[in-house]
Enzyme design. Structure first.
Site, PDB file in Angstrom:
ATOM      1  N   SER A 109       0.830  -1.214   0.000  1.00 38.37           N
ATOM      2  CA  SER A 109       0.000   0.000   0.000  1.00 38.37           C
ATOM      3  C   SER A 109       0.861   1.260   0.000  1.00 38.37           C
ATOM      4  O   SER A 109       1.755   1.407   0.836  1.00 38.37           O
ATOM      5  CB  SER A 109      -0.874   0.038   1.255  1.00 38.37           C
ATOM      6  N   HIS A 120      -2.804   0.913  -4.442  1.00 37.79           N
ATOM      7  CA  HIS A 120      -2.007  -0.062  -5.193  1.00 37.79           C
ATOM      8  C   HIS A 120      -2.163   0.244  -6.690  1.00 37.79           C
ATOM      9  O   HIS A 120      -3.192   0.757  -7.113  1.00 37.79           O
ATOM     10  CB  HIS A 120      -2.481  -1.492  -4.931  1.00 37.79           C
ATOM     11  N   HIS A 141      -5.054  -9.263  -1.577  1.00 39.08           N
ATOM     12  CA  HIS A 141      -4.993  -9.656  -0.167  1.00 39.08           C
ATOM     13  C   HIS A 141      -6.033 -10.739   0.109  1.00 39.08           C
ATOM     14  O   HIS A 141      -7.080 -10.788  -0.538  1.00 39.08           O
ATOM     15  CB  HIS A 141      -5.317  -8.459   0.743  1.00 39.08           C
ATOM     16  N   TYR A 197      -8.105 -10.701   2.413  1.00 39.52           N
ATOM     17  CA  TYR A 197      -9.375 -10.087   2.819  1.00 39.52           C
ATOM     18  C   TYR A 197     -10.252  -9.649   1.649  1.00 39.52           C
ATOM     19  O   TYR A 197     -11.418  -9.331   1.826  1.00 39.52           O
ATOM     20  CB  TYR A 197      -9.133  -8.893   3.768  1.00 39.52           C
ATOM     21  N   GLU A 198      -9.701  -9.658   0.426  1.00 36.31           N
ATOM     22  CA  GLU A 198     -10.524  -9.205  -0.700  1.00 36.31           C
ATOM     23  C   GLU A 198     -11.551 -10.256  -1.121  1.00 36.31           C
ATOM     24  O   GLU A 198     -12.712  -9.937  -1.338  1.00 36.31           O
ATOM     25  CB  GLU A 198      -9.628  -8.828  -1.885  1.00 36.31           C
ATOM     26  N   ALA A 251       2.809  -2.291   4.001  1.00 32.35           N
ATOM     27  CA  ALA A 251       2.623  -1.279   5.038  1.00 32.35           C
ATOM     28  C   ALA A 251       2.199  -2.027   6.294  1.00 32.35           C
ATOM     29  O   ALA A 251       1.467  -3.017   6.213  1.00 32.35           O
ATOM     30  CB  ALA A 251       1.545  -0.296   4.613  1.00 32.35           C
ATOM     31  N   MET A 262      -1.610  -6.957   6.886  1.00 34.86           N
ATOM     32  CA  MET A 262      -2.671  -7.766   6.283  1.00 34.86           C
ATOM     33  C   MET A 262      -2.211  -8.550   5.052  1.00 34.86           C
ATOM     34  O   MET A 262      -3.036  -8.932   4.219  1.00 34.86           O
ATOM     35  CB  MET A 262      -3.850  -6.857   5.916  1.00 34.86           C
ATOM     36  N   SER A 263      -0.915  -8.753   4.901  1.00 40.92           N
ATOM     37  CA  SER A 263      -0.442  -9.382   3.648  1.00 40.92           C
ATOM     38  C   SER A 263       0.834 -10.172   3.885  1.00 40.92           C
ATOM     39  O   SER A 263       1.122 -10.616   4.988  1.00 40.92           O
ATOM     40  CB  SER A 263      -0.184  -8.281   2.604  1.00 40.92           C
ATOM     41  N   ASN A 290       2.155   3.358  11.192  1.00 47.72           N
ATOM     42  CA  ASN A 290       1.477   3.752  12.450  1.00 47.72           C
ATOM     43  C   ASN A 290       1.923   2.846  13.579  1.00 47.72           C
ATOM     44  O   ASN A 290       2.436   1.750  13.338  1.00 47.72           O
ATOM     45  CB  ASN A 290      -0.052   3.646  12.287  1.00 47.72           C
ATOM     46  N   HIS A 300      -7.020   3.358   6.619  1.00 38.95           N
ATOM     47  CA  HIS A 300      -6.354   3.128   5.326  1.00 38.95           C
ATOM     48  C   HIS A 300      -5.839   4.441   4.731  1.00 38.95           C
ATOM     49  O   HIS A 300      -4.770   4.467   4.105  1.00 38.95           O
ATOM     50  CB  HIS A 300      -7.326   2.422   4.372  1.00 38.95           C
TER      51      HIS A 300
HETATM   52  N1  HPA Z   1      -2.571  -3.167  11.242  1.00 44.97           N
HETATM   53  C1  HPA Z   1      -2.720  -3.943  10.150  1.00 44.97           C
HETATM   54  N2  HPA Z   1      -2.323  -3.582   8.946  1.00 44.97           N
HETATM   55  C2  HPA Z   1      -1.727  -2.381   8.812  1.00 44.97           C
HETATM   56  C3  HPA Z   1      -1.553  -1.529   9.922  1.00 44.97           C
HETATM   57  C4  HPA Z   1      -1.997  -1.948  11.197  1.00 44.97           C
HETATM   58  O1  HPA Z   1      -1.866  -1.246  12.216  1.00 44.97           O
HETATM   59  N3  HPA Z   1      -0.954  -0.402   9.430  1.00 44.97           N
HETATM   60  C5  HPA Z   1      -0.773  -0.590   8.098  1.00 44.97           C
HETATM   61  N4  HPA Z   1      -1.243  -1.783   7.721  1.00 44.97           N
END
Ligand code: HPA
Length: 294
Positions: free
Chosen positions: A55, A85, A107, A109-110, A137, A232-233, A256, A268
């Site tokens: 991302s 993306h 991903h 989750y998609e 990310a 998430m990947s 973050n 996001h």
């Molecule tokens: N959690 C999950 N996926 C992420 C995060 C997070 O805090 N930050 C960026 N992708």
């Protein structure tokens, strides 16, 4: 069902199980057919290395001098793109090395398919690639690594327990994961960072399915389990890469602090806004790494 269909369309290691589509799927294809199609457009010179962009890291594809092919032209490639993306496969030169840059991933989750990146990785292998660097990310669980920093994955936790090799009928499915994150590639990436004076701490990445972010209680749990970052990947791609015999290393761009660890808002949009901070450093490290590889 989506998984079985994807396995067939990915032309993997011999799964012939018939299945009727639950929803329209891209036309069946296999890595060899796609490789011919790609080579007809980008040239047949072998690729050395693949890059999967996470991302907000998509601009790295534009750094490559070469041919950009939309995923839409590549049947069986991910067809749903998450914002942030760029669904393009770019084949060409980066610092004198022929690379294949995957500007988007699918991903789990998609569509609930952990094997969604099997075809792109099989294509990388068929194009001549022997290594792949996966980027993502992620949120940090450790005070030592903050937003804007990078983290090289020393290892990972497959917290979801999902596996892209479920359904693979051959013994090749029993992939050892002891040194899944390739020690030599990691050494090369650390050396590149050191040469540039950029910190590249190593840590353990935990795959949490998403798309919702984690709760603070879940983050406290993941810290107890030994995770330094969460995202998430990446984990399914690392497993698939090892299955295909590709060497793999992965780098997180920390966007973050994970839920509950700071007052910062998590979302996001924030991920997309923060990823380029890490991406600028990532690009420098990758360029230096490739210069040495060349
Ligand atoms: N959690 C999950 N996926 C992420 C995060 C997070 O805090 N930050 C960026 N992708």
């Amino acid at each position: 069902m989506a998984f079985i269909l994807a396995k067939i369309s990915h032309g993997g290691a011999g799964c012939e199980t018939p299945a009727s589509p639950a929803r329209p799927e891209p036309p069946m294809t296999d890595a060899a057919t796609l490789t011919s199609l790609i080579q007809a457009r980008a040239g047949a010179e072998p690729v050395r290395l693949g890059l999967i962009l996470g991302s907000g890291l998509g601009h790295l594809g534009r750094a490559v001098t070469g041919t950009a092919i939309p995923y839409a032209d590549l049947p069986g490639f991910p067809h749903s793109a998450v914002s942030g993306h760029t669904p393009m496969l770019t084949i060409g030169d980066l610092e004198g090395v022929r690379v294949a840059v995957f500007g988007a991933r699918e991903h789990y989750y998609e569509r609930g398919n952990p094997a969604a990146m099997r075809l792109p990785l099989a294509v990388l292998k068929a194009l001549g690639g022997d290594s792949v660097i996966v980027t993502n990310a992620a949120g940090s669980l450790t005070a030592d690594i903050g937003p804007g920093d990078l983290m090289l994955l020393s290892d990972h936790i497959n917290y979801n327990g999902l596996n892209p090799l479920i359904g693979e009928p051959t013994d090749a499915r029993f992939v050892p994961m002891t040194a899944a994150h390739d020690p030599e590639l990691r050494q090369g990436l650390r050396a590149a960072a050191l040469a540039l004076g950029l910190p590249l701490p190593e840590g353990v990445y935990c795959w949490y399915s998403g798309p919702s972010f984690e709760t603070p209680a879940e983050i406290r749990m993941l810290r107890l389990l030994g995770a330094d970052a969460v995202g998430m990947s990446t984990v399914p791609e690392v497993i698939l890469a090892r299955f295909l015999g590709l060497r793999v290393a992965a780098i997180s761009s920390i966007t973050n602090m994970a839920a509950g660890l700071s007052d910062e808002r998590i979302g996001h949009d924030h991920t997309k806004a923060m990823a380029p901070v890490g991406a600028a450093k990532l690009e420098r490290i990758l360029r230096h790494f490739l210069q040495v590889l060349r």
